[in-house]
Design an enzyme around this catalytic site. Sequence first.
Site, short mmCIF file in Angstrom:
data_model
loop_
_atom_site.label_atom_id
_atom_site.label_comp_id
_atom_site.label_asym_id
_atom_site.label_seq_id
_atom_site.Cartn_x
_atom_site.Cartn_y
_atom_site.Cartn_z
N TYR A 10 42.24 41.43 33.56
CA TYR A 10 42.89 41.28 31.72
C TYR A 10 44.72 41.67 31.78
CZ TYR A 10 38.16 40.30 29.79
OH TYR A 10 37.12 40.01 29.42
N ASP A 31 64.93 45.56 34.04
CA ASP A 31 63.65 45.88 33.90
C ASP A 31 63.69 47.34 35.20
OD1 ASP A 31 62.19 44.64 32.75
OD2 ASP A 31 61.10 43.32 33.94
N THR A 54 72.82 27.85 26.17
CA THR A 54 72.71 28.76 27.91
C THR A 54 73.56 30.04 27.98
OG1 THR A 54 75.74 28.35 27.94
CG2 THR A 54 74.18 27.13 28.70
N GLY A 84 33.13 39.29 40.13
CA GLY A 84 33.65 40.11 39.05
C GLY A 84 32.75 41.61 39.71
N CYS A 101 30.52 35.45 45.49
CA CYS A 101 30.54 37.00 45.80
C CYS A 101 29.13 37.75 44.33
CB CYS A 101 31.99 37.74 45.17
SG CYS A 101 31.62 39.39 45.66
N GLY A 138 28.11 36.20 41.71
CA GLY A 138 28.10 34.68 41.21
C GLY A 138 26.68 35.11 42.27
N GLN A 179 24.87 37.02 44.39
CA GLN A 179 23.84 38.38 43.81
C GLN A 179 23.27 37.84 42.16
OE1 GLN A 179 26.09 41.48 43.97
NE2 GLN A 179 27.65 41.55 45.75
N HIS A 232 34.83 35.10 49.98
CA HIS A 232 35.57 34.40 48.49
C HIS A 232 35.62 32.61 49.21
CE1 HIS A 232 35.34 37.23 44.94
NE2 HIS A 232 34.87 37.88 46.46
N GLU A 254 37.62 30.21 47.72
CA GLU A 254 38.96 29.89 47.26
C GLU A 254 39.75 30.19 47.92
OE1 GLU A 254 37.80 33.23 44.45
OE2 GLU A 254 36.35 32.14 46.28
#
EC number: 6.3.4.2
Length: 539
Positions: free
Chosen positions: A55, A149, A189, A353, A380, A382, A384, A505, A507
């Site tokens: 998050y 920063d 600007t 997850g 992953c 998912g 399981q 994974h 992706e």
Amino acid sequence: MSFKSIFLTGGVVSSLGKGLTAASLALLLERQDLKVAMLKLDPYLNVDPGTMNPYEHGEVYVTDDGVETDLDLGHYHRFSSVQLSKYSTATSGQIYTKVLTKERNGEFLGSTVQVIPHVTNEIINVIQSCADHHKPDILIVEIGGTIGDIESLPFLEAVRQFRCEHPQDCLSIHMTYVPYLRAAKEIKTKPTQHSVQNLRSIGISPDVILCRSEAPLSTEVKRKISLFCNVPEHAVFNAIDLERSIYEMPLLLAKENISDFLLNKLGFSPKPLDLSDWQDLVEALCDKERQHVRIGLVGKYLEHKDAYKSVFESLFHASVPANCSLELVPIAPESEDLLEQLSQCDGCLIPGGFGTRSWEGKISAARYCRERNIPCFGICLGMQALVVEYARNVLDKPLANSMEINPETPDPVVCMMEGQDSVVKGGTMRLGAYPCRIAPGSLASAAYKTDLVQERHRHRYEVNPSYIERLEEHGLKIAGVCPLGELCEIVEIPNHRWMLGVQFHPEFLSKLAKPHPLFIEFIRAAKAYSLEKANHEHR
């Protein structure tokens, strides 16, 4: 110096799209037959994002050599052909750890250890090491955070020193936000002017100012930015908000002729740029007239759009060869109407997850898809979930579970891998690329069209080897195993339209120009199911 460097900083606000910009520049420079390497410098004090809350940080992207990195490296991969490794990322946490380790080992010979020169020297070493390892013509360095920063100051000071040492081989791009005030109907600007002043006060004068804006900037506005920011007018470029897809970014920058400017500045001779193939891919991706397909994503972190960034992008990549228009439907596993929402989808994807929250919802989604013959893809955790659901309802083991969820379960069909019970969480999972041997005649074999692949992993748990024989006896197909220890990598549900789970994974390997084969076959199955439903309704 044998390579040139482009340093990319951001100002005014965060989330400007520096990662997308860096990735797009890499694509444009590669089209000039130049070898590009990329480095992301993150100012946070975490050693890596591996233990950070999705998050807060979004997705953790994993490289072939097993490094947990910022999601921007995923953008680098998807847009270009750059090789990413442990040399492609560094955080303040890593930098300070190295410096303090050297101090403890006496490598500074009793000197007082300070940010300058010790920390800045270590940052310069990181930059040089990336170039030494990847041997590029051009190294693009993205500096995380926003000018102003406090965390970024050591990195900016290191860049200043590096530029002073190699003035002819370095170039600085400063990306800013130019707001439009609707009430006054004016583009302002001043924030850009102040951001550049901040950067110059550190000792870095940008060579290029790239202005993010809602609408195109007029010549007058560019002239004003040029005057007050001390850059030539032709070095002020505009990156307007993209209306259709992030993959339009290289086309936008090419239209601005930014790559020609950069190459001339760095001493290269620009060549004619042909992006017609990329343009065709973007047009196909954005074509809403194609067959409409709805994919339900049953995930834990769906409130944060970046938590499953690579999964989302991989699905869209696959929609091009599958010739369909995707609608992604986020479905919270805890939703009371979970199954009702799934019934309106053409396919279901259960992503990875950690933790117990939402687990039972994923189990319910897996059962619903299995019993109703809906295409389903588990990744992953998912995968399981698919295995646990199968054990509960096909093997008749109602208490079957993963040891991650219930360590006391009488039927631990998913267990912790050997050696993964370390109390140290960061960087201790099974990470990086491992081989997977594909079973002939499987859905996976039909997708990959080869019997051995390399895929990237990030997990502690595996399908319990002691349950595999019983699962297979009841019809579950083990379609892929790792030759290094026979770990279960791919499972398939028998007598089903398309239901497949992977421990890895996929992706992390997908690109718009080269979608991952498993995602392609999943979307094709969902499209076929959508057409079948439509034909049934019209009878």
